[in-house]
Design a protein around this motif. Structure first.
Motif, PDB file in Angstrom:
ATOM      1  N   VAL A  55     -22.392   6.815 -45.922  1.00 64.26           N
ATOM      2  CA  VAL A  55     -23.663   5.994 -45.743  1.00 64.26           C
ATOM      3  C   VAL A  55     -24.376   6.689 -46.783  1.00 64.26           C
ATOM      4  CG1 VAL A  55     -25.645   5.340 -44.343  1.00 64.26           C
ATOM      5  CG2 VAL A  55     -23.236   5.076 -43.512  1.00 64.26           C
ATOM      6  N   SER A  56     -25.251   5.959 -47.395  1.00 67.79           N
ATOM      7  CA  SER A  56     -26.254   6.827 -48.562  1.00 67.79           C
ATOM      8  C   SER A  56     -27.123   7.538 -47.547  1.00 67.79           C
ATOM      9  CB  SER A  56     -27.045   5.738 -49.294  1.00 67.79           C
ATOM     10  OG  SER A  56     -28.058   5.125 -48.494  1.00 67.79           O
ATOM     11  N   ARG A  57     -27.637   8.554 -48.363  1.00 65.73           N
ATOM     12  CA  ARG A  57     -28.683   9.649 -47.627  1.00 65.73           C
ATOM     13  C   ARG A  57     -30.013   8.671 -46.993  1.00 65.73           C
ATOM     14  NH1 ARG A  57     -29.962  15.280 -48.368  1.00 65.73           N
ATOM     15  NH2 ARG A  57     -28.414  15.115 -50.244  1.00 65.73           N
ATOM     16  N   SER A  58     -30.466   7.908 -47.996  1.00 63.63           N
ATOM     17  CA  SER A  58     -31.639   7.167 -47.657  1.00 63.63           C
ATOM     18  C   SER A  58     -31.504   6.168 -46.364  1.00 63.63           C
ATOM     19  CB  SER A  58     -32.276   6.428 -48.890  1.00 63.63           C
ATOM     20  OG  SER A  58     -31.580   5.533 -49.197  1.00 63.63           O
ATOM     21  N   ALA A  59     -30.328   5.629 -46.305  1.00 62.04           N
ATOM     22  CA  ALA A  59     -29.980   4.611 -45.456  1.00 62.04           C
ATOM     23  C   ALA A  59     -29.894   5.290 -44.022  1.00 62.04           C
ATOM     24  CB  ALA A  59     -28.585   3.838 -45.638  1.00 62.04           C
ATOM     25  N   TYR A  60     -29.215   6.464 -43.914  1.00 55.36           N
ATOM     26  CA  TYR A  60     -29.015   7.147 -42.983  1.00 55.36           C
ATOM     27  C   TYR A  60     -30.112   7.671 -42.401  1.00 55.36           C
ATOM     28  CZ  TYR A  60     -27.815  10.739 -39.297  1.00 55.36           C
ATOM     29  OH  TYR A  60     -27.430  11.168 -38.117  1.00 55.36           O
ATOM     30  N   GLN A  61     -31.096   8.220 -43.301  1.00 58.06           N
ATOM     31  CA  GLN A  61     -32.342   8.896 -42.785  1.00 58.06           C
ATOM     32  C   GLN A  61     -33.326   7.661 -42.398  1.00 58.06           C
ATOM     33  OE1 GLN A  61     -33.261  11.230 -46.533  1.00 58.06           O
ATOM     34  NE2 GLN A  61     -32.832  12.760 -45.640  1.00 58.06           N
ATOM     35  N   ALA A  62     -33.326   6.683 -43.019  1.00 56.00           N
ATOM     36  CA  ALA A  62     -34.002   5.546 -42.289  1.00 56.00           C
ATOM     37  C   ALA A  62     -33.498   5.072 -40.915  1.00 56.00           C
ATOM     38  CB  ALA A  62     -34.166   4.288 -43.256  1.00 56.00           C
ATOM     39  N   VAL A  63     -32.501   5.197 -40.704  1.00 55.24           N
ATOM     40  CA  VAL A  63     -31.738   4.776 -39.178  1.00 55.24           C
ATOM     41  C   VAL A  63     -32.190   5.796 -38.365  1.00 55.24           C
ATOM     42  CG1 VAL A  63     -29.726   4.448 -37.923  1.00 55.24           C
ATOM     43  CG2 VAL A  63     -29.848   3.308 -40.348  1.00 55.24           C
ATOM     44  N   GLU A  64     -32.046   7.087 -38.476  1.00 52.28           N
ATOM     45  CA  GLU A  64     -32.354   8.024 -37.760  1.00 52.28           C
ATOM     46  C   GLU A  64     -33.855   8.056 -37.550  1.00 52.28           C
ATOM     47  OE1 GLU A  64     -29.963  11.970 -37.782  1.00 52.28           O
ATOM     48  OE2 GLU A  64     -31.890  12.880 -37.769  1.00 52.28           O
ATOM     49  N   ALA A  65     -34.743   7.950 -38.379  1.00 51.47           N
ATOM     50  CA  ALA A  65     -36.268   7.827 -38.285  1.00 51.47           C
ATOM     51  C   ALA A  65     -36.636   6.535 -37.683  1.00 51.47           C
ATOM     52  CB  ALA A  65     -36.696   8.119 -39.824  1.00 51.47           C
ATOM     53  N   GLY A  66     -35.757   5.718 -37.660  1.00 51.88           N
ATOM     54  CA  GLY A  66     -36.088   4.397 -37.043  1.00 51.88           C
ATOM     55  C   GLY A  66     -37.064   3.634 -37.609  1.00 51.88           C
ATOM     56  N   THR A  67     -36.898   3.693 -39.280  1.00 52.61           N
ATOM     57  CA  THR A  67     -37.804   3.059 -39.884  1.00 52.61           C
ATOM     58  C   THR A  67     -37.187   1.802 -40.687  1.00 52.61           C
ATOM     59  OG1 THR A  67     -37.090   4.394 -41.794  1.00 52.61           O
ATOM     60  CG2 THR A  67     -39.309   5.197 -40.525  1.00 52.61           C
ATOM     61  N   ALA A  68     -36.110   1.596 -40.490  1.00 53.03           N
ATOM     62  CA  ALA A  68     -35.356   0.402 -41.085  1.00 53.03           C
ATOM     63  C   ALA A  68     -34.457  -0.224 -40.071  1.00 53.03           C
ATOM     64  CB  ALA A  68     -34.603   0.917 -42.248  1.00 53.03           C
ATOM     65  N   ASP A  69     -34.097  -1.319 -40.365  1.00 50.97           N
ATOM     66  CA  ASP A  69     -33.063  -2.028 -39.529  1.00 50.97           C
ATOM     67  C   ASP A  69     -31.884  -1.576 -40.106  1.00 50.97           C
ATOM     68  OD1 ASP A  69     -34.562  -3.654 -37.879  1.00 50.97           O
ATOM     69  OD2 ASP A  69     -34.823  -5.223 -39.583  1.00 50.97           O
ATOM     70  N   ALA A  70     -30.918  -1.029 -39.185  1.00 49.12           N
ATOM     71  CA  ALA A  70     -29.613  -0.877 -39.460  1.00 49.12           C
ATOM     72  C   ALA A  70     -28.485  -1.844 -39.417  1.00 49.12           C
ATOM     73  CB  ALA A  70     -29.082   0.476 -38.486  1.00 49.12           C
ATOM     74  N   ARG A  71     -27.580  -2.193 -40.296  1.00 48.11           N
ATOM     75  CA  ARG A  71     -26.433  -3.114 -40.396  1.00 48.11           C
ATOM     76  C   ARG A  71     -25.577  -2.455 -39.218  1.00 48.11           C
ATOM     77  NH1 ARG A  71     -24.041  -4.352 -45.923  1.00 48.11           N
ATOM     78  NH2 ARG A  71     -22.909  -5.374 -44.613  1.00 48.11           N
ATOM     79  N   ILE A  72     -25.052  -3.247 -38.580  1.00 48.53           N
ATOM     80  CA  ILE A  72     -23.995  -2.980 -37.568  1.00 48.53           C
ATOM     81  C   ILE A  72     -22.956  -2.020 -38.127  1.00 48.53           C
ATOM     82  CG2 ILE A  72     -22.529  -5.168 -37.647  1.00 48.53           C
ATOM     83  CD1 ILE A  72     -23.394  -2.928 -34.559  1.00 48.53           C
ATOM     84  N   THR A  73     -22.481  -2.354 -39.347  1.00 50.01           N
ATOM     85  CA  THR A  73     -21.432  -1.539 -39.936  1.00 50.01           C
ATOM     86  C   THR A  73     -21.944   0.015 -40.024  1.00 50.01           C
ATOM     87  OG1 THR A  73     -20.613  -3.267 -41.370  1.00 50.01           O
ATOM     88  CG2 THR A  73     -20.041  -1.211 -42.004  1.00 50.01           C
ATOM     89  N   THR A  74     -23.149   0.220 -40.298  1.00 49.86           N
ATOM     90  CA  THR A  74     -23.925   1.609 -40.505  1.00 49.86           C
ATOM     91  C   THR A  74     -23.665   2.247 -39.167  1.00 49.86           C
ATOM     92  OG1 THR A  74     -25.042   0.835 -42.588  1.00 49.86           O
ATOM     93  CG2 THR A  74     -25.659   2.714 -41.167  1.00 49.86           C
ATOM     94  N   LEU A  75     -24.117   1.378 -38.340  1.00 45.18           N
ATOM     95  CA  LEU A  75     -24.065   2.104 -37.012  1.00 45.18           C
ATOM     96  C   LEU A  75     -22.600   2.276 -36.460  1.00 45.18           C
ATOM     97  CD1 LEU A  75     -26.786  -0.004 -35.111  1.00 45.18           C
ATOM     98  CD2 LEU A  75     -27.052   2.347 -35.873  1.00 45.18           C
ATOM     99  N   LEU A  76     -21.698   1.540 -36.716  1.00 46.87           N
ATOM    100  CA  LEU A  76     -20.366   1.781 -36.165  1.00 46.87           C
ATOM    101  C   LEU A  76     -19.771   2.948 -37.048  1.00 46.87           C
ATOM    102  CD1 LEU A  76     -18.976  -1.729 -36.256  1.00 46.87           C
ATOM    103  CD2 LEU A  76     -19.005  -0.302 -34.232  1.00 46.87           C
ATOM    104  N   LYS A  77     -20.113   3.180 -38.175  1.00 43.19           N
ATOM    105  CA  LYS A  77     -19.660   4.356 -39.169  1.00 43.19           C
ATOM    106  C   LYS A  77     -20.254   5.475 -38.433  1.00 43.19           C
ATOM    107  CE  LYS A  77     -18.651   2.067 -43.495  1.00 43.19           C
ATOM    108  NZ  LYS A  77     -19.217   2.217 -45.038  1.00 43.19           N
ATOM    109  N   ILE A  78     -21.547   5.450 -38.122  1.00 47.34           N
ATOM    110  CA  ILE A  78     -22.254   6.778 -37.593  1.00 47.34           C
ATOM    111  C   ILE A  78     -21.682   6.972 -36.278  1.00 47.34           C
ATOM    112  CG2 ILE A  78     -24.365   7.568 -36.793  1.00 47.34           C
ATOM    113  CD1 ILE A  78     -25.805   5.944 -39.248  1.00 47.34           C
ATOM    114  N   ALA A  79     -21.400   6.117 -35.484  1.00 42.00           N
ATOM    115  CA  ALA A  79     -20.921   6.386 -34.383  1.00 42.00           C
ATOM    116  C   ALA A  79     -19.584   7.114 -34.324  1.00 42.00           C
ATOM    117  CB  ALA A  79     -20.911   5.041 -33.502  1.00 42.00           C
TER     118      ALA A  79
END
Length: 79
Positions: free
Chosen positions: A42-66
């Motif tokens: 996952v891109s750095r910016s996408a991950y940081q936005a998800v962890e900061a709660g500043t952007a909507d996460a795609r389900i694929t991104t959440l699945l990969k992180i999990a």
């Protein structure tokens, strides 16, 4: 469907709660953000936005992180 007055506030709270749960698991495992986003591909910016709660996460991104964190995606969505 009519929009509820607190929809935006609710969404912000929920995104932040998901990001907080990701951060707690990551820190409990003594992992850096970099180690997680690289392993999750996952891109750095996408991950940081998800962890900061500043952007909507795609389900694929959440699945990969999990998967990288070794938890079920529902663990990130619920307390």
């Amino acid at each position: 469907m009519p929009r509820l007055p607190d929809d935006d506030e609710w969404l912000v709270r929920e995104r932040r709660a998901i990001g907080d749960r990701i951060r707690v698991v990551r820190l409990h495992q003594n992992r850096t953000q970099e180690s997680v986003f690289l392993a999750a591909e996952v891109s750095r910016s996408a991950y940081q936005a998800v962890e900061a709660g500043t952007a909507d996460a795609r389900i694929t991104t959440l699945l990969k992180i999990a998967r990288v964190l070794g938890v079920h995606v529902t663990d990130l969505l619920h307390d």
